[in-house]
Design an enzyme around this catalytic site. Structure first.
Site, short mmCIF file in Angstrom:
data_model
loop_
_atom_site.label_atom_id
_atom_site.label_comp_id
_atom_site.label_asym_id
_atom_site.label_seq_id
_atom_site.Cartn_x
_atom_site.Cartn_y
_atom_site.Cartn_z
N LYS A 17 0.84 -1.20 0.00
CA LYS A 17 0.00 0.00 0.00
C LYS A 17 0.87 1.24 0.00
CE LYS A 17 0.90 1.33 4.41
NZ LYS A 17 1.64 2.51 4.77
N GLY A 109 4.52 -4.25 3.96
CA GLY A 109 4.80 -5.60 3.44
C GLY A 109 4.57 -6.67 4.49
N ASP A 144 -2.03 -1.90 10.09
CA ASP A 144 -2.17 -1.88 8.63
C ASP A 144 -2.68 -3.20 8.06
OD1 ASP A 144 -1.23 0.70 8.51
OD2 ASP A 144 0.82 0.14 7.99
O1 C5P Z 1 0.17 -1.55 14.70
P1 C5P Z 1 1.60 -1.74 14.32
O2 C5P Z 1 2.26 -2.86 15.10
O3 C5P Z 1 1.82 -1.86 12.85
O4 C5P Z 1 2.35 -0.38 14.73
C1 C5P Z 1 3.75 -0.31 14.83
C2 C5P Z 1 4.12 0.89 15.68
O5 C5P Z 1 3.83 2.11 14.94
C3 C5P Z 1 3.36 1.06 16.98
O6 C5P Z 1 3.98 0.34 18.00
C4 C5P Z 1 3.44 2.55 17.23
O7 C5P Z 1 4.71 2.91 17.75
C5 C5P Z 1 3.40 3.13 15.82
N1 C5P Z 1 2.02 3.54 15.43
C6 C5P Z 1 1.46 4.66 16.02
N2 C5P Z 1 0.20 5.05 15.65
C7 C5P Z 1 -0.49 4.37 14.70
C8 C5P Z 1 0.08 3.22 14.08
C9 C5P Z 1 1.34 2.83 14.48
O8 C5P Z 1 2.07 5.32 16.86
N3 C5P Z 1 -1.72 4.79 14.37
#
Ligand code: C5P
Length: 310
Positions: A17, A109, A144
């Site tokens: 994406k 990815g 994501d």
């Molecule tokens: O949800 P995911 O594990 O992909 O997110 C990785 C990191 O990205 C989170 O631990 C956070 O630090 C940051 N993040 C965030 N706000 C979001 C999405 C991700 O701060 N809306």
């Protein structure tokens, strides 16, 4: 004569994406930032094959194989194990990930592979998970992951996991400038917070101009609407990204933008011919490690081959 035993397996194609718009609100108490984002799936895809097996395992092939973990930290493995656990299946699966989406590139990815793991195991086991079940498992795996299931074009809110489809017309052509050195998503969000300091951050809102450009299929207007609040933070951590953006600007890109948390830079092009010319210029500039082309929108994670049908 020996009986030939067919190993059951399902292959799922899953998209990368780009965020056409990524507006980041303040960090909330749970640690995530509230977002308003327009996700757009492109046909740069990984293929994940889920096969029945006596033990859990994962093999990664493709140009980025050496950068991808094969243990339980791999999101596709986590996804597959989650379906077995939640729905009480016994046994195990082997996952083979044919990886074309850059690792830690800001193109989701890993999340794409997570979505493929869910769809693949659902099909392999005939688990019959509903769209809502798949979405809930995906949101549990990462912000994501739900979009990689959804595909197409979608407005993301919450931490990115709440999705609504967006009406679009026509297709778009993109060039992606990749870097082997990834950027950590938490580090980019933390840098964004640091750069904002104590300034109040308004709640993020989607732009109506962007929605109108997508509805009309107007690629020039769309280019003017691309926006990423994480771009200053990604460029602060990796200043070379500015050079890559400049090469695109000087060589016919309608617009360049850092993809998600970077370091991939995404260039929107007028058409395929312009995209091919830009690929040549970016490669010659040596301001990135690799250049790929893709178009969008693309489908979400879906089964492309099922050996139970052969
Ligand atoms: O949800 P995911 O594990 O992909 O997110 C990785 C990191 O990205 C989170 O631990 C956070 O630090 C940051 N993040 C965030 N706000 C979001 C999405 C991700 O701060 N809306």
């Amino acid at each position: 004569m020996n009986a030939v035993r067919t190993i059951l397996g399902v292959t799922v194609r899953t998209p990368a994406k780009v965020n056409l718009e990524l507006r980041v609100g303040p960090r909330e108490d749970h640690g995530y930032h509230g977002l308003s984002t327009v996700f757009y799936a492109v046909d740069l895809t990984d293929n994940v094959t889920v096969s029945e097996s006596d033990t859990w395992g994962c093999t990664v092939v493709g140009p980025y194989a050496d950068q991808v973990p094969t243990d339980a930290s791999n999101l596709a493995v986590q996804a597959a194990q989650l379906v077995y656990e939640r729905y009480g299946f016994t046994g195990a699966a082997h996952l083979t990930i044919d990886k074309a989406i850059p690792v830690a590139g800001g193109m989701a990815g890993g999340s794409a592979d997570g979505a493929a793991g869910l769809v693949g195991v659902d099909a392999l086991l005939d688990a019959g998970l509903s769209k809502q079940d798949l979405h809930d498992l995906a949101a549990h795996l990462g912000s994501d992951v739900p979009f990689a299931l959804f595909g197409g074009t979608a407005l993301g809110s919450g931490r990115g996991e709440q999705l609504a489809p967006i009406l679009t017309q026509g297709r778009t052509e993109w060039v992606f400038a990749l870097r082997h050195q990834g950027l950590s998503t938490p580090a980019v969000y933390a840098e964004c917070d640091r750069m904002r300091g104590d300034d109040p951050v308004p709640p993020p809102e989607p732009s109506q101009e962007l929605m109108a450009a997508l509805r009309a299929g107007d690629v020039t207007s769309l280019a003017g609407c691309l926006h990423n609040d994480l771009q200053p933070a990604a460029c602060s951590l990796l200043p070379e990204l500015e050079e890559t953006l400049q090469v695109g600007h000087d060589n016919g890109a309608l617009r360049g933008i850092v993809s998600g948390s970077g370091p991939t830079v995404a260039f929107l092009c007028q058409d395929k011919a312009a995209a091919l010319e830009l690929m040549v210029a970016l490669t010659a500039s040596k301001t990135c490690d690799e250049v790929v082309r893709a178009s969008g929108p693309a489908h979400g994670a879906h089964v492309v081959h099922d050996v139970r049908m052969t």
